[in-house]
Write a protein that holds these residues in place. Structure first.
Motif, PDB file in Angstrom:
ATOM      1  N   CYS A 167     -26.663 -31.882   4.487  1.00 46.48           N
ATOM      2  CA  CYS A 167     -25.264 -31.504   4.677  1.00 46.48           C
ATOM      3  C   CYS A 167     -25.101 -30.119   5.301  1.00 46.48           C
ATOM      4  O   CYS A 167     -23.963 -29.691   5.552  1.00 46.48           O
ATOM      5  CB  CYS A 167     -24.540 -31.481   3.322  1.00 46.48           C
ATOM      6  SG  CYS A 167     -24.643 -32.974   2.338  1.00 46.48           S
ATOM      7  N   ARG A 178     -28.586 -32.875  -0.108  1.00 48.00           N
ATOM      8  CA  ARG A 178     -27.660 -31.754   0.090  1.00 48.00           C
ATOM      9  C   ARG A 178     -28.255 -30.765   1.076  1.00 48.00           C
ATOM     10  O   ARG A 178     -27.594 -30.291   1.984  1.00 48.00           O
ATOM     11  CB  ARG A 178     -27.387 -31.060  -1.251  1.00 48.00           C
ATOM     12  CG  ARG A 178     -26.295 -30.002  -1.168  1.00 48.00           C
ATOM     13  CD  ARG A 178     -26.393 -29.006  -2.305  1.00 48.00           C
ATOM     14  NE  ARG A 178     -27.541 -28.114  -2.164  1.00 48.00           N
ATOM     15  CZ  ARG A 178     -27.825 -27.126  -3.006  1.00 48.00           C
ATOM     16  NH1 ARG A 178     -27.044 -26.938  -4.058  1.00 48.00           N
ATOM     17  NH2 ARG A 178     -28.881 -26.359  -2.805  1.00 48.00           N
ATOM     18  N   SER A 237     -20.785 -25.522   1.297  1.00 50.54           N
ATOM     19  CA  SER A 237     -20.509 -26.618   2.221  1.00 50.54           C
ATOM     20  C   SER A 237     -19.862 -26.072   3.488  1.00 50.54           C
ATOM     21  O   SER A 237     -19.088 -25.113   3.452  1.00 50.54           O
ATOM     22  CB  SER A 237     -19.591 -27.650   1.554  1.00 50.54           C
ATOM     23  OG  SER A 237     -18.372 -27.058   1.168  1.00 50.54           O
ATOM     24  N   ASN A 290     -21.537 -32.466  -0.552  1.00 47.75           N
ATOM     25  CA  ASN A 290     -22.766 -32.580  -1.327  1.00 47.75           C
ATOM     26  C   ASN A 290     -23.449 -33.885  -0.961  1.00 47.75           C
ATOM     27  O   ASN A 290     -22.962 -34.635  -0.097  1.00 47.75           O
ATOM     28  CB  ASN A 290     -22.466 -32.516  -2.829  1.00 47.75           C
ATOM     29  CG  ASN A 290     -21.366 -33.478  -3.243  1.00 47.75           C
ATOM     30  OD1 ASN A 290     -21.336 -34.629  -2.799  1.00 47.75           O
ATOM     31  ND2 ASN A 290     -20.456 -33.015  -4.099  1.00 47.75           N
TER      32      ASN A 290
END
Length: 314
Positions: free
Chosen positions: A96, A123, A135, A142
């Motif tokens: 991510c 993640r 993020s 996540n």
């Protein structure tokens, strides 16, 4: 006592009454993890390892993704080549970190177009040691969010990570189990664990996961210790306990690579044998792009290279 526990009891008795690796059925499945090579020499080593391990007919091989997506292009090239040039199912790691949903979805679509049907959804670690995960604006929050997004892109097979000794960023063990359950509930098919060095660590985790309502396959991640100092550094970063007896066993072997390999193979094979006695039938090896230790351990577990004709037919 259930039928399963009776079978495990019989297996444990067999292990105690005969040589540890005598007459194993060869019924375990294996998978292997590689990292994308940085140089031409490292690429030669990687492909030599793939060629050595391919005859064991792994369920899949996965290729890692650097912090912050730093190896994105090399990961894609490696996974695409495995998918194109071998019969082994290839799995690509995807994280991510430092990318929007649109960018990550585009990478996933490129994998699908290249024939890759399996994603290891993570993640991810932020670039720069010691930085906390944040993020990306417009990105996936996540791993559970990433799994849900990938399910919308294509019908991928999806694996996720699990932490038998709790992820360092988790507030406590229950929060870590809740996070794992969220990933499974979002559509992941299995969880592959961080490496560990005690079979009881995995068995306790397996029991706790079942009690938390997690019924997906849990695959132990196995790290053959090729370099004890490096392994201890990695363990410190991911919260893995390194028993004191390991340090004593590797002491004095820094300049004796062959002896170090023998010790590493013995320790890791014993761990796998105890896991096997406890019902484990899928092992995921973190190869560090070196095949010999993993191949030897698989051989001890009863796995044998398939004949060339059989591999060609597959």
């Amino acid at each position: 006592m259930t039928a399963l526990s009776l079978a495990q009891l019989a297996e444990a008795r067999s292990a105690l009454e005969a040589p540890l690796f005598a007459d194993l059925a060869g019924d375990a499945a294996v998978s292997f993890e590689f990292f994308p090579p940085k140089t031409e020499k490292m690429e030669e080593t990687l492909w030599a390892s793939v060629e050595m391990l391919a005859p064991l007919q792994p369920r899949f091989v996965s290729v890692t993704y650097g912090a912050g997506g730093s190896t994105r292009e090399r990961t894609h090239a490696t996974v695409a080549r495995i998918a194109r040039e071998t019969s082994i199912p290839a799995a690509a790691h995807l994280t991510c970190v430092d990318a929007t949903r649109e960018e990550i979805d585009a990478v996933a679509r490129d994998y699908w177009a290249a024939g890759v049907r399996h994603i290891v959804a993570l993640r991810g670690d932020p670039p720069g040691e010691g930085r906390a995960f944040q993020s990306t604006p417009g990105g996936y929050a996540n791993a559970a969010d990433l799994v849900a997004g990938l399910r919308k892109v294509a019908p991928f097979e999806i694996s996720v990570a699990a932490y038998p000794e709790c992820h360092p960023d988790s507030a406590h063990v229950q929060a870590d189990l809740d996070n794992l359950k969220a990933k499974i509930d979002a559509g992941a098919h299995r969880a592959i664990t961080q490496f560990f060095f005690s079979p009881e660590t995995f068995f306790r985790f397996r029991d706790a996961a079942a009690a938390a309502g997690i019924d997906a396959e849990l695959v132990p991640g196995i790290m053959p210790v090729t370099n004890f100092a490096a392994t201890r550094r990695m363990a410190a970063m991911c919260g893995t306990d390194v028993p004191a007896w390991m340090a004593r066993l590797f002491e004095g072997l820094d300049d004796l690579p062959a002896a170090r390999q023998l010790v590493a193979a013995t320790l890791t094979a014993e761990l796998c044998r105890k896991l096997y006695a406890g019902g484990v039938r899928h092992f995921h090896f973190y190869t560090l792009n070196r095949a010999e230790l993993s191949f030897a351990i698989c051989h001890l577990l009863g796995l044998r290279a398939a004949p060339k004709a059989e591999r060609a037919a597959a």
